[in-house]
Every structure is written in structure tokens, then in C-alpha cells.
Design an enzyme around this catalytic site. Structure first.
Site, PDB file in Angstrom:
ATOM      1  N   ASP A  39       0.851  -1.193   0.000  1.00 11.89           N
ATOM      2  CA  ASP A  39       0.000   0.000   0.000  1.00 11.89           C
ATOM      3  C   ASP A  39       0.880   1.235   0.000  1.00 11.89           C
ATOM      4  O   ASP A  39       1.982   1.224   0.571  1.00 11.89           O
ATOM      5  CB  ASP A  39      -0.908   0.021   1.229  1.00 11.89           C
ATOM      6  CG  ASP A  39      -1.926  -1.111   1.224  1.00 11.89           C
ATOM      7  OD1 ASP A  39      -2.446  -1.428   0.146  1.00 11.89           O
ATOM      8  OD2 ASP A  39      -2.185  -1.675   2.295  1.00 11.89           O
ATOM      9  N   ASP A  70      -6.985  -1.301  -4.734  1.00 14.00           N
ATOM     10  CA  ASP A  70      -8.091  -0.859  -3.877  1.00 14.00           C
ATOM     11  C   ASP A  70      -8.882   0.262  -4.551  1.00 14.00           C
ATOM     12  O   ASP A  70     -10.118   0.303  -4.488  1.00 14.00           O
ATOM     13  CB  ASP A  70      -7.561  -0.358  -2.532  1.00 14.00           C
ATOM     14  CG  ASP A  70      -6.788  -1.414  -1.766  1.00 14.00           C
ATOM     15  OD1 ASP A  70      -7.147  -2.604  -1.877  1.00 14.00           O
ATOM     16  OD2 ASP A  70      -5.828  -1.051  -1.051  1.00 14.00           O
TER      17      ASP A  70
END
Length: 199
Positions: free
Chosen positions: A144, A178
Site C-alpha cells: 500500500d 483498492d
């Protein structure tokens, strides 16, 4: 462009973009390293061991279950996409489902393979195709990097759940996969009548 080609193009572009960004971050940033782009936008390298927003459960067994669950879910999305293409719905619906599929597969790639192709990012930049990888297959960590701390401060005491405490909006760190899932769901919501016709 046919609906089938539209879906394939969307999936390929999204997956390639997702993996290029993740591999770049993994091979150029130390875990926890941050670059300030704007006051409200930062590149902050972190790794997610579990579900969305950093939730974890069940240790190694939970991680394996989560990865297998994602694989089963992707099979369902493939069937949904195939059925949608055959029904000749609006192109936006095809793009939306393709983005959701791409996001799911993008994070599956991390979970399945990153543990055996990268070494650890703690206190050093990771090596791609490392001699001593940090994990094993199906136990990789999801990369991330996008962080949008748009506002930080103390909310009023009357505010539900977090009132009177320090709070950051938006505090979660996420990745392109995401974002693709979120965008896909938003498009489905906008085109809900075409995506889920009553008949």
C-alpha cells in the site's frame, strides 16, 4: 471496440498499472518511508498482512483463508463479467466489473507471489527475485502507498464513536487495486439501473 475487448483492455491496463506502481514502491522505498506530494497527499510505503484497511485475523491460517477466499471471489466476478458481456449492457457496467476484477486480482498477486519474489523491506529497499525471500507462496503482503490525510484535528465530543479524540480524515493507506475496486463500485452505483435491471 467490442464489449469483450473493452473488458480485456480495462483489465490489462489496470493490472499492469497496479503492479508497476507496487513493484516500484517495493524496490525503491524502505518500509515506512514517506514522500510528501502535497499537504493532503503523501506516498507512504506500508504493507498489509490481512484484509482491507489493515484488519487481520487468524494469523497464518487466516491469511491463507483470506487468499483462498479472494481466489473463489474472483471466479465469481469472472462469471459475472462473462454474463454481463453476453447481456449487452452499458459499457460503463463492463468497465466497472472489469475494474473490480482487476483490483481483486492485483491484491491476489501480492498475497500469492510477493512473499517468494521479494525480500524484507524493513530498514532496506527490497530486492525483486531475491535469493532469500521474506515469506512463502500464498503468504505475501499487500503493498500500500497512497495516503490522503486531508484533515487532522479533534472532533467535538458529541460526534459519534470518535468525538473528543484526535482524528485524521482520510487515515487509511491504500493501493491502485483498492482504488480500482472503489471506482468500479462507484460506477455500478451510478449505473445501477443498467447493472441490475429489475427484469
Amino acid at each position: 471496440m467490442s464489449k469483450k475487448n473493452l473488458a480485456i483492455a480495462t483489465i490489462l491496463i489496470a493490472l499492469i498499472l497496479d503492479q508497476i506502481i507496487k513493484i516500484y514502491i517495493k524496490t525503491n522505498f524502505i518500509l515506512g518511508e514517506e514522500v510528501l506530494v502535497f499537504d493532503w497527499f503523501r506516498i507512504h510505503f506500508t504493507e498489509n498482512n490481512g484484509m482491507a484497511m489493515g484488519f487481520e485475523f487468524g494469523g497464518e491460517t487466516g491469511k491463507l483463508f483470506l487468499t483462498l477466499f479472494r481466489l473463489v471471489a474472483v471466479c465469481g466476478i469472472v462469471y459475472w463479467l462473462y454474463s454481463t458481456i453476453k447481456s449487452k449492457v452499458h459499457n460503463a457496467v463492463i468497465i466497472a466489473i472489469s475494474l473490480i476484477f482487476s483490483g481483486a486480482v492485483g491484491n491476489i498477486i501480492d498475497s500469492v507471489f510477493y512473499g517468494v519474489i521479494f525480500d524484507d523491506s524493513t530498514n532496506k529497499v527490497a530486492t525483486l527475485f531475491a535469493d532469500e525471500p521474506y515469506g512463502k507462496i500464498f503468504h505475501g503482503k499487500v503493498v500500500d502507498m497512497f495516503y490522503f490525510p486531508i484533515w487532522s484535528g479533534n472532533l467535538p465530543n458529541w460526534f459519534p464513536f470518535v468525538g473528543g479524540e484526535p482524528y485524521t480524515f482520510f487515515q487509511y493507506i491504500f493501493n491502485p487495486a483498492d482504488a480500482f475496486i472503489t471506482i468500479g463500485v462507484a460506477i455500478l452505483f451510478i449505473f445501477s439501473k443498467q447493472a441490475f435491471p429489475k427484469d
